[in-house]
Scaffold this motif. Sequence first.
Motif, mmCIF file in Angstrom:
data_model
loop_
_atom_site.group_PDB
_atom_site.id
_atom_site.type_symbol
_atom_site.label_atom_id
_atom_site.label_comp_id
_atom_site.label_asym_id
_atom_site.label_seq_id
_atom_site.Cartn_x
_atom_site.Cartn_y
_atom_site.Cartn_z
ATOM 1 N N ALA A 20 0.818 -1.215 0.000
ATOM 2 C CA ALA A 20 0.000 0.000 0.000
ATOM 3 C C ALA A 20 0.851 1.263 0.000
ATOM 4 O O ALA A 20 0.421 2.303 -0.516
ATOM 5 C CB ALA A 20 -0.933 0.004 1.202
ATOM 6 N N GLY A 21 2.054 1.201 0.537
ATOM 7 C CA GLY A 21 2.942 2.355 0.589
ATOM 8 C C GLY A 21 3.731 2.607 -0.681
ATOM 9 O O GLY A 21 4.451 3.601 -0.779
ATOM 10 N N LEU A 22 3.579 1.737 -1.659
ATOM 11 C CA LEU A 22 4.303 1.893 -2.925
ATOM 12 C C LEU A 22 3.497 2.711 -3.927
ATOM 13 O O LEU A 22 2.269 2.763 -3.842
ATOM 14 C CB LEU A 22 4.572 0.510 -3.535
ATOM 15 N N PRO A 23 4.181 3.317 -4.907
ATOM 16 C CA PRO A 23 3.451 3.961 -6.005
ATOM 17 C C PRO A 23 2.639 2.901 -6.771
ATOM 18 O O PRO A 23 2.975 1.720 -6.759
ATOM 19 C CB PRO A 23 4.567 4.529 -6.891
ATOM 20 N N LYS A 24 1.571 3.319 -7.428
ATOM 21 C CA LYS A 24 0.645 2.399 -8.109
ATOM 22 C C LYS A 24 1.358 1.424 -9.048
ATOM 23 O O LYS A 24 1.052 0.233 -9.058
ATOM 24 C CB LYS A 24 -0.408 3.176 -8.905
#
Length: 86
Positions: A20-24
Amino acid sequence: MPEPAAYGSHLSLAAAAFVAGLPKRKQRTVLELAEQIARQPFRIGDYQATDSAGRTVENLLLHGFIFTYWVDHAAREVRIAEILKV
């Protein structure tokens, strides 16, 4: 003869929080890698370790991410406990 049901990948809360903390775009990449692991549940990782429950877990480096997981063959699930960026 029917083909056996495929294994599914399941992320722990820690692994899901990491994704969830990563870019899409990176999220999609990591989730695709998790599915790749689930498609090959008998694959041996780069190294094994023991988790806090005493279970042997595999650690696999894929595209700059280390996946720590174990396979529940009875449930046909790959349980991804942790994902780290290298």
